[in-house]
Design an enzyme around this catalytic site. Structure first.
Site, PDB file in Angstrom:
ATOM      1  N   GLU A 165       1.157  -1.214   0.064  1.00 32.13           N
ATOM      2  CA  GLU A 165      -0.477   0.089   0.056  1.00 32.13           C
ATOM      3  C   GLU A 165       0.944   1.165  -0.373  1.00 32.13           C
ATOM      4  OE1 GLU A 165      -4.695  -0.042   1.984  1.00 32.13           O
ATOM      5  OE2 GLU A 165      -2.882  -2.062   2.858  1.00 32.13           O
ATOM      6  N   HIS A 180       8.877 -27.789   4.963  1.00 36.23           N
ATOM      7  CA  HIS A 180       8.227 -28.714   4.437  1.00 36.23           C
ATOM      8  C   HIS A 180       7.612 -28.772   2.596  1.00 36.23           C
ATOM      9  CE1 HIS A 180       8.034 -30.696   8.105  1.00 36.23           C
ATOM     10  NE2 HIS A 180       8.457 -29.700   8.270  1.00 36.23           N
ATOM     11  N   LYS A 191     -13.302  -0.869  -4.691  1.00 32.71           N
ATOM     12  CA  LYS A 191     -14.367  -1.142  -3.838  1.00 32.71           C
ATOM     13  C   LYS A 191     -15.972  -0.568  -4.379  1.00 32.71           C
ATOM     14  CE  LYS A 191     -12.153  -1.310   0.721  1.00 32.71           C
ATOM     15  NZ  LYS A 191     -11.802  -0.201   1.728  1.00 32.71           N
TER      16      LYS A 191
HETATM   17  C1  F6R Z   1      -6.279   1.720   3.744  1.00 37.05           C
HETATM   18  C2  F6R Z   1      -5.828  -0.100   4.366  1.00 37.05           C
HETATM   19  C3  F6R Z   1      -7.056  -0.818   3.600  1.00 37.05           C
HETATM   20  C4  F6R Z   1      -8.620  -1.545   4.365  1.00 37.05           C
HETATM   21  C5  F6R Z   1      -9.491  -2.243   4.154  1.00 37.05           C
HETATM   22  C6  F6R Z   1     -10.873  -1.900   4.957  1.00 37.05           C
HETATM   23  O1  F6R Z   1      -5.364   2.372   4.160  1.00 37.05           O
HETATM   24  O2  F6R Z   1      -5.448  -0.268   5.085  1.00 37.05           O
HETATM   25  O3  F6R Z   1      -6.375  -2.451   4.064  1.00 37.05           O
HETATM   26  O4  F6R Z   1      -8.468  -0.702   6.348  1.00 37.05           O
HETATM   27  O5  F6R Z   1      -9.939  -1.670   1.957  1.00 37.05           O
HETATM   28  O6  F6R Z   1     -11.346  -1.047   5.296  1.00 37.05           O
HETATM   29  P1  F6R Z   1     -12.002  -0.370   6.510  1.00 37.05           P
HETATM   30  O7  F6R Z   1     -10.154  -0.185   7.172  1.00 37.05           O
HETATM   31  O8  F6R Z   1     -12.440   1.026   6.304  1.00 37.05           O
HETATM   32  O9  F6R Z   1     -12.682  -1.466   6.869  1.00 37.05           O
END
Ligand code: F6R
Length: 363
Positions: free
Chosen positions: A234, A250, A344
């Site tokens: 990230e 293994h 998303k």
């Molecule tokens: C972004 C990050 C992502 C979010 C993940 C879940 O900085 O680290 O891994 O954490 O997409 O989203 P949330 O944390 O809002 O539930």
């Protein structure tokens, strides 16, 4: 890494440096801000910590730090479904920084339907609304962070919840010890003592242009390895891999043959933890002896500290800075995570539970 401050000014447009540097303060704030109200009442037979990505790592840390000392099994769940054992007698802690992550919303609703006691950790979103409607215990964390940069808030909340619910002991004390340890590391890691004395910047320079492979012992070093890989992806937009001993002895160990070209690009990072079981350590050293000559670089990292939580957080802090300097060295802004946002958005357009990815601090 000479000239890194100039790179920071040019590339780090959203202040990831301060987010990483200030982790000890964030932990202190989170310890002080934990709400006074009554937590769900036990006794509990098990605990599930639900969450994805940057909101899951806190649960992994709590599980690993509690280790064998926890009174009941603690499991971190990353997905849509609550496991079959989730029901009456379960404490399910749903953690989503934005409050809008569809996997976490779904798993929390399933756990609630099956009769688990629910607690919710978020900065708002649909999860906070759901908890409000159902009268679940809520820990509200401040908004405005990229979720992965809220790791202090998102670890302290489930840790204290489990402690207050009688599932583990000594969490707050141990977390405060970790906070003090990070404070001592801060000037060196943040570059205040010069680039030559900045261990994470030196590690990042060695890693630049290579494929990081992290090997570690199963157990308490695991969440740190998960975090390093997540932050490489990230922050530094860098693909990496991790695997644990003794399992990799293994199977995976045999694969260190082909494709040959891959190994000339590979940096082998070895976590040596003070908490590693001695026999696992023997197998680890024997295996590394066999393969380290094949990797372009061999980078051992020591994980030490007074207890498991401190060891994990010291490694997390180091890895967060390494990923940060690697982002700068690679010429990228550490904050944006465009593919996550696009995925998303796409899924929410397909009838998913997730709200707009722009909500709740995701960028
Ligand atoms: C972004 C990050 C992502 C979010 C993940 C879940 O900085 O680290 O891994 O954490 O997409 O989203 P949330 O944390 O809002 O539930």
């Amino acid at each position: 890494m000479r000239g890194w401050m100039k790179l920071r000014d040019r590339l780090d447009r959203e202040g990831m440096y301060e987010r990483i540097r200030d982790l000890p303060d964030q932990i202190g704030d989170a310890l002080r801000a934990f709400p006074d109200g009554a937590v769900p009442e036990g006794p509990f037979r098990n605990a599930a910590i639900l969450g994805m990505g940057g909101s899951a790592i806190g649960g992994e840390i709590v599980r690993a730090a509690a280790g064998n000392a926890a009174a009941v099994p603690i499991q971190s769940i990353r997905g849509y479904a609550a496991p079959g054992w989730c029901g009456p007698g379960t404490l399910a802690v749903a953690v989503s920084y934005s409050g809008n992550t569809e996997e976490t919303l779904s798993a929390a609703a399933e756990a609630a339907d099956r009769g688990a006691a629910i607690a919710v950790v978020s900065s708002g979103g649909a999860l906070a609304e759901y908890a409000e409607r159902r009268g679940f215990f809520r820990v509200d964390v401040p908004g405005g962070f990229p979720p992965r940069a809220a790791i202090g808030w998102l670890t302290v909340a489930p840790l204290l919840l489990l402690e207050k619910a009688g599932i583990l002991t000594g969490g707050a004390r141990s977390m405060d010890g970790a906070r003090r340890a990070l404070e001592k590391l801060r000037p060196g890691y943040a570059g205040d003592e010069g680039a030559e004395r900045c261990e994470p910047a030196r590690l990042a320079e060695s890693l630049l242009g290579t494929f990081p492979v992290i090997y570690h012992a199963a157990g308490e070093t695991e969440p740190a390895a998960i975090r390093w890989c997540g932050q490489f992806a990230e922050n530094a937009k860098t693909f990496s891999h991790r695997a644990s001993f003794p399992e990799l002895n293994h199977n995976e160990i045999v694969g260190w043959s082909r494709p040959e070209e891959l190994f000339s690009l590979t940096s082998l990072i070895l976590f040596r933890g003070d908490g590693d079981p001695p026999r696992v350590r023997e197998g680890m050293e024997a295996a590394v002896e066999m393969i380290r000559g094949r990797a372009a670089r061999f980078l051992p990292v020591r994980m030490s500290g007074a207890d498991a939580l401190e060891r994990i957080f010291r490694a997390v802090y180091l890895g967060d800075f390494v990923s940060y300097y690697l982002a700068l060295a690679g010429g990228v802004d550490p904050t944006p995570v465009e593919r996550i946002v696009a995925l998303k958005a796409k899924l929410s357009g397909n009838g998913g539970l997730s709200r707009s990815a722009g909500e709740g601090g995701e960028r």
